[in-house]
Design a protein around this motif. Structure first.
Motif, PDB file in Angstrom:
ATOM      1  N   GLY A 100       1.104  58.938  54.387  1.00  0.00           N
ATOM      2  CA  GLY A 100       1.833  60.115  54.837  1.00  0.00           C
ATOM      3  C   GLY A 100       1.674  60.373  56.323  1.00  0.00           C
ATOM      4  O   GLY A 100       2.619  60.800  56.997  1.00  0.00           O
ATOM      5  N   VAL A 101       0.494  60.106  56.869  1.00  0.00           N
ATOM      6  CA  VAL A 101       0.280  60.302  58.305  1.00  0.00           C
ATOM      7  C   VAL A 101       1.124  59.312  59.103  1.00  0.00           C
ATOM      8  O   VAL A 101       1.769  59.686  60.098  1.00  0.00           O
ATOM      9  CB  VAL A 101      -1.212  60.161  58.645  1.00  0.00           C
ATOM     10  N   VAL A 102       1.138  58.051  58.685  1.00  0.00           N
ATOM     11  CA  VAL A 102       1.955  57.061  59.382  1.00  0.00           C
ATOM     12  C   VAL A 102       3.429  57.450  59.308  1.00  0.00           C
ATOM     13  O   VAL A 102       4.165  57.388  60.305  1.00  0.00           O
ATOM     14  CB  VAL A 102       1.714  55.654  58.793  1.00  0.00           C
ATOM     15  N   TRP A 103       3.870  57.870  58.130  1.00  0.00           N
ATOM     16  CA  TRP A 103       5.250  58.335  57.963  1.00  0.00           C
ATOM     17  C   TRP A 103       5.539  59.525  58.867  1.00  0.00           C
ATOM     18  O   TRP A 103       6.597  59.589  59.525  1.00  0.00           O
ATOM     19  CB  TRP A 103       5.476  58.703  56.499  1.00  0.00           C
ATOM     20  N   ALA A 104       4.605  60.496  58.932  1.00  0.00           N
ATOM     21  CA  ALA A 104       4.814  61.693  59.744  1.00  0.00           C
ATOM     22  C   ALA A 104       4.903  61.350  61.226  1.00  0.00           C
ATOM     23  O   ALA A 104       5.694  61.957  61.967  1.00  0.00           O
ATOM     24  CB  ALA A 104       3.695  62.696  59.492  1.00  0.00           C
ATOM     25  N   CYS A 137      -6.875  63.135  58.991  1.00  0.00           N
ATOM     26  CA  CYS A 137      -7.233  63.270  60.407  1.00  0.00           C
ATOM     27  C   CYS A 137      -7.895  62.006  60.945  1.00  0.00           C
ATOM     28  O   CYS A 137      -7.713  61.658  62.116  1.00  0.00           O
ATOM     29  CB  CYS A 137      -8.116  64.490  60.613  1.00  0.00           C
ATOM     30  N   ALA A 138      -8.646  61.314  60.105  1.00  0.00           N
ATOM     31  CA  ALA A 138      -9.217  60.036  60.533  1.00  0.00           C
ATOM     32  C   ALA A 138      -8.106  59.046  60.871  1.00  0.00           C
ATOM     33  O   ALA A 138      -8.160  58.332  61.886  1.00  0.00           O
ATOM     34  CB  ALA A 138     -10.131  59.472  59.456  1.00  0.00           C
ATOM     35  N   VAL A 139      -7.087  58.990  60.022  1.00  0.00           N
ATOM     36  CA  VAL A 139      -5.955  58.096  60.289  1.00  0.00           C
ATOM     37  C   VAL A 139      -5.209  58.544  61.551  1.00  0.00           C
ATOM     38  O   VAL A 139      -4.823  57.724  62.394  1.00  0.00           O
ATOM     39  CB  VAL A 139      -5.014  58.045  59.082  1.00  0.00           C
ATOM     40  N   ALA A 140      -5.019  59.847  61.694  1.00  0.00           N
ATOM     41  CA  ALA A 140      -4.277  60.358  62.851  1.00  0.00           C
ATOM     42  C   ALA A 140      -4.980  60.025  64.166  1.00  0.00           C
ATOM     43  O   ALA A 140      -4.331  59.567  65.123  1.00  0.00           O
ATOM     44  CB  ALA A 140      -4.081  61.868  62.719  1.00  0.00           C
TER      45      ALA A 140
END
Length: 386
Positions: A100-104, A137-140
């Motif tokens: 979801g983070v990558v998509w966002a 948040c780690a991914v972001a």
């Protein structure tokens, strides 16, 4: 585990899974919210602090558009997704949070592609400690670095929140993500959820002879099941009926006259939000005055509001609060979205063991599973650790 040890362990796990070294290792913590529950999606105020427990992520950029996800807490399998095909509702289980983070990020028009990711998280899941926000948040922050995006901390929090709202299907506010990326060690974070302005408020519990216990009831919650969304919808409906942008704009002095104008089912929701915002402001005042022990009664008062007005408590969290206060805690309340999860208890340092034992004994007498107990220490927010 020290940050260096956590970094080394996750690097080793990445090599085992992905066959080479990562570009780096990032950590994003879980959080406990001292006070200010269900206020963030009402544009209100909150006072969270980051935990030592964190999602630790090793990452390496890929040029072929593949997102390969692996978790040390998973079933051993690596999930492989094509970034160009990411869409809400199409990603199972825990992988919907990093995906979801990558998509966002892509939805914002940012030039991001694939990556190899390996996660190892010490944030308990379903305990109201924001394990999903820590992962997001780690991914972001990892993507922000490896793809050179240059996003600010509040922007990263908004990306992570959007991923949870629009991709994972949880209509949360922004407090969890802001706590994970913006907290600093030794402080609580006074957050204005409308402007995203923050103030670091010193929180020296040890120096005042205090400890903050987290009592995980082990009652798991899933905020995607509709109950959370119904609460948010009720608050938005009330604000609309009152002609307000959000319930944050209703002053406490106006509350008695305002409540009589609302449908009965909305009255307790509005009362909780307005009084909870006031509790946040009182808590910040007491901390600024060097009186952290004064948080105790505010915690217990806040729990009563969550139990009686917002109705997001449960028998286990209620019992944990009652048993902790009876055993000498200065105050206690459920933390997180509710429907299970954890209770925080502010206790004199010398009483910590007896309070924890009293809660454990009370659970045993009630036939509940034994709670897990950990100490909340104000810790740093998301950062690169290796």
């Amino acid at each position: 585990m020290t940050p260096a040890a956590a970094s080394a362990a996750v690097r080793a796990g990445f090599r085992r899974v992905h066959g080479s070294d990562p570009e780096g290792v990032w950590a994003a913590p879980g959080r406990v919210n001292l006070i200010g529950e269900h206020t963030d999606y009402n544009d209100g105020f909150a006072l969270p602090m980051a935990l030592p427990q964190a999602a630790v992520l090793a990452a390496r950029r890929r040029e072929d558009g593949l997102l390969r996800l692996h978790s040390a807490q998973g079933d051993g399998r690596t999930t492989e997704l094509r970034v160009a095909g990411l869409a809400p509702g199409g990603t199972p289980g825990w992988t919907r949070y990093p995906a979801g983070v990558v998509w966002a990020l892509r939805e914002r028009g940012l030039p991001v592609g694939g990556a190899d990711l390996h996660l190892d998280s010490s944030v308990p899941t379903g305990a109201g400690l924001s394990s999903s926000a820590a992962l997001e948040c780690a991914v972001a922050v990892a993507y922000n670095d490896v793809y050179g995006l240059g996003l600010s901390r509040p922007e990263l929090a908004r990306v992570a929140q959007y991923a949870e709202n629009a991709y994972a299907g949880v209509p949360c506010g922004v407090m969890d993500q802001m706590a994970s990326v913006c907290c600093t060690g030794g402080h609580a974070l006074h957050l204005d959820s409308r402007s995203l302005e923050v103030r670091q408020v010193p929180l020296d519990l040890t120096g005042h002879g205090l400890r903050l216990l987290v009592l995980d009831t082990r009652v798991k919650h899933d905020l995607a099941d509709g109950a959370y969304a119904a609460l948010r919808a009720g608050c938005e409906r009330a604000a609309g009926l009152l002609g307000l942008p959000a319930l944050r704009d209703l002053a406490g002095a106006e509350l008695p006259a305002t409540l009589v104008r609302l449908p009965a089912d909305l009255v307790p929701l509005v009362r909780h939000v307005v009084t909870e915002n006031a509790r946040v402001e009182r808590a910040v005042e007491r901390l600024a005055a060097g009186e952290p022990e004064a948080l105790g009664p505010l915690l217990t008062e806040g729990h009563a509001s969550l139990r009686d007005d917002y109705r997001v408590s449960c028998p286990e969290t209620d019992l944990a609060v009652e048993a902790a206060v009876a055993a000498g805690a200065l105050g206690a309340r459920m933390t997180g979205g509710g429907f299970g999860g954890s209770v925080i208890a502010l206790v004199p340092a010398g009483d910590a063991a007896s309070v924890a034992r009293a809660v454990t004994d009370a659970f045993a007498a009630a036939g509940f599973a034994a709670p897990a107990v950990l100490e909340a220490v104000p810790s740093p927010g998301a950062r690169r650790i290796g």
